[in-house]
Design a protein around this motif. Sequence first.
Motif, PDB file in Angstrom:
ATOM      1  N   VAL A  86       0.790  -1.235  -0.025  1.00 15.60           N
ATOM      2  CA  VAL A  86      -0.033  -0.011  -0.089  1.00 15.60           C
ATOM      3  C   VAL A  86       0.916   1.162  -0.184  1.00 15.60           C
ATOM      4  O   VAL A  86       0.740   2.301  -0.985  1.00 15.60           O
ATOM      5  N   VAL A  87       1.814   1.100   0.948  1.00 14.00           N
ATOM      6  CA  VAL A  87       2.790   2.460   0.970  1.00 14.00           C
ATOM      7  C   VAL A  87       3.521   2.662  -0.362  1.00 14.00           C
ATOM      8  O   VAL A  87       3.405   3.886  -0.982  1.00 14.00           O
ATOM      9  N   LYS A  88       4.071   1.457  -1.091  1.00 15.69           N
ATOM     10  CA  LYS A  88       4.731   1.557  -2.208  1.00 15.69           C
ATOM     11  C   LYS A  88       3.643   2.074  -3.315  1.00 15.69           C
ATOM     12  O   LYS A  88       4.063   2.977  -4.202  1.00 15.69           O
ATOM     13  N   SER A  89       2.365   1.544  -3.408  1.00 17.34           N
ATOM     14  CA  SER A  89       1.650   2.043  -4.356  1.00 17.34           C
ATOM     15  C   SER A  89       1.219   3.630  -4.449  1.00 17.34           C
ATOM     16  O   SER A  89       1.354   4.231  -5.342  1.00 17.34           O
ATOM     17  N   VAL A  90       1.383   4.257  -3.154  1.00 16.69           N
ATOM     18  CA  VAL A  90       1.300   5.730  -2.671  1.00 16.69           C
ATOM     19  C   VAL A  90       2.580   6.373  -3.469  1.00 16.69           C
ATOM     20  O   VAL A  90       2.560   7.364  -4.118  1.00 16.69           O
ATOM     21  N   VAL A  91       3.568   5.800  -2.830  1.00 11.35           N
ATOM     22  CA  VAL A  91       4.941   6.459  -3.252  1.00 11.35           C
ATOM     23  C   VAL A  91       5.316   6.564  -4.652  1.00 11.35           C
ATOM     24  O   VAL A  91       5.691   7.582  -5.005  1.00 11.35           O
ATOM     25  N   THR A  92       4.844   5.407  -5.410  1.00  8.45           N
ATOM     26  CA  THR A  92       5.279   5.403  -6.929  1.00  8.45           C
ATOM     27  C   THR A  92       4.037   6.075  -7.664  1.00  8.45           C
ATOM     28  O   THR A  92       4.307   6.289  -8.663  1.00  8.45           O
ATOM     29  N   GLY A  93       3.097   6.391  -7.003  1.00 11.97           N
ATOM     30  CA  GLY A  93       2.048   7.153  -7.961  1.00 11.97           C
ATOM     31  C   GLY A  93       1.140   6.210  -8.640  1.00 11.97           C
ATOM     32  O   GLY A  93       0.261   6.694  -9.063  1.00 11.97           O
ATOM     33  N   GLU A  94       1.225   5.035  -8.027  1.00 11.96           N
ATOM     34  CA  GLU A  94       0.118   4.083  -8.807  1.00 11.96           C
ATOM     35  C   GLU A  94      -1.244   4.253  -8.234  1.00 11.96           C
ATOM     36  O   GLU A  94      -2.221   4.023  -8.995  1.00 11.96           O
ATOM     37  N   LYS A  95      -1.315   4.841  -6.915  1.00 12.11           N
ATOM     38  CA  LYS A  95      -2.663   5.285  -6.297  1.00 12.11           C
ATOM     39  C   LYS A  95      -2.520   6.445  -5.765  1.00 12.11           C
ATOM     40  O   LYS A  95      -1.262   6.540  -5.113  1.00 12.11           O
ATOM     41  N   THR A  96      -3.639   7.148  -5.471  1.00 11.18           N
ATOM     42  CA  THR A  96      -3.354   8.382  -4.744  1.00 11.18           C
ATOM     43  C   THR A  96      -3.909   7.862  -3.304  1.00 11.18           C
ATOM     44  O   THR A  96      -4.342   6.666  -3.213  1.00 11.18           O
ATOM     45  N   LEU A  97      -3.831   8.819  -2.255  1.00 11.79           N
ATOM     46  CA  LEU A  97      -4.154   8.666  -0.861  1.00 11.79           C
ATOM     47  C   LEU A  97      -5.860   8.240  -1.009  1.00 11.79           C
ATOM     48  O   LEU A  97      -6.378   7.591  -0.183  1.00 11.79           O
ATOM     49  N   LYS A  98      -6.518   9.344  -1.730  1.00 10.66           N
ATOM     50  CA  LYS A  98      -8.029   9.036  -1.987  1.00 10.66           C
ATOM     51  C   LYS A  98      -8.495   7.833  -2.095  1.00 10.66           C
ATOM     52  O   LYS A  98      -9.067   7.121  -1.791  1.00 10.66           O
ATOM     53  N   GLU A  99      -7.535   7.208  -3.246  1.00  7.99           N
ATOM     54  CA  GLU A  99      -7.810   5.993  -3.653  1.00  7.99           C
ATOM     55  C   GLU A  99      -7.657   4.835  -2.666  1.00  7.99           C
ATOM     56  O   GLU A  99      -8.529   3.738  -2.796  1.00  7.99           O
TER      57      GLU A  99
END
Length: 187
Positions: free
Chosen positions: A170-183
């Motif tokens: 989950v952290v990786k997905s936010v840091v890499t831009g794969e997901k936004t915090l909102k998503e």
Amino acid sequence: MLESVVAAGHSFEECKEVLRKAIKLDPGFKEFYSWCKANEIPVIIVSSGMAPLIRAVLSNLIGEESANEIEIIANDVTVNPDGKWEIKYRHPSSGFGHDKSQAILPYRDLPNPPTLFFFGDGVSDISAAKHADLLFVKVKGDGENDLSSYCTREGIKHVLFSDFSKALPVVKSVVTGEKTLKEVLEH
């Protein structure tokens, strides 16, 4: 409880060694920390425990060198010349000796504030919960979790996690831009 340990004559070093050997940290933390370090993401431990004890337990899991690299914002300990010791609270007026919100709020005032990922598991994390960009609440084995109940009642969005190996993607997905915090928070 602590007073009874000190009154029984147990030195701080003895207690530190017992805890270092006995406490097992989340096994996923080692990989989580390694990934954060490799990606230049600071890991700061904010705890209502005592910093020297936390560092001793950490050194058992990730090694002394890595444990010494992690900033720990926690209560401290005072060891008197007679060997007796006591907790030195960061915020004595707090019900937990440490108001964790005071540890993370300064990051909000930075010119370019970082994304604040906060991991908590209990009532001592309540003061900081609403200040995180992404709050992870650890699911406990018995199913009881005061922090999760509080967040649900107060409408504070959070992500439940069982261990750091589940939080890392989950952290990786936010840091890499794969997901936004909102998503992440609406999932």
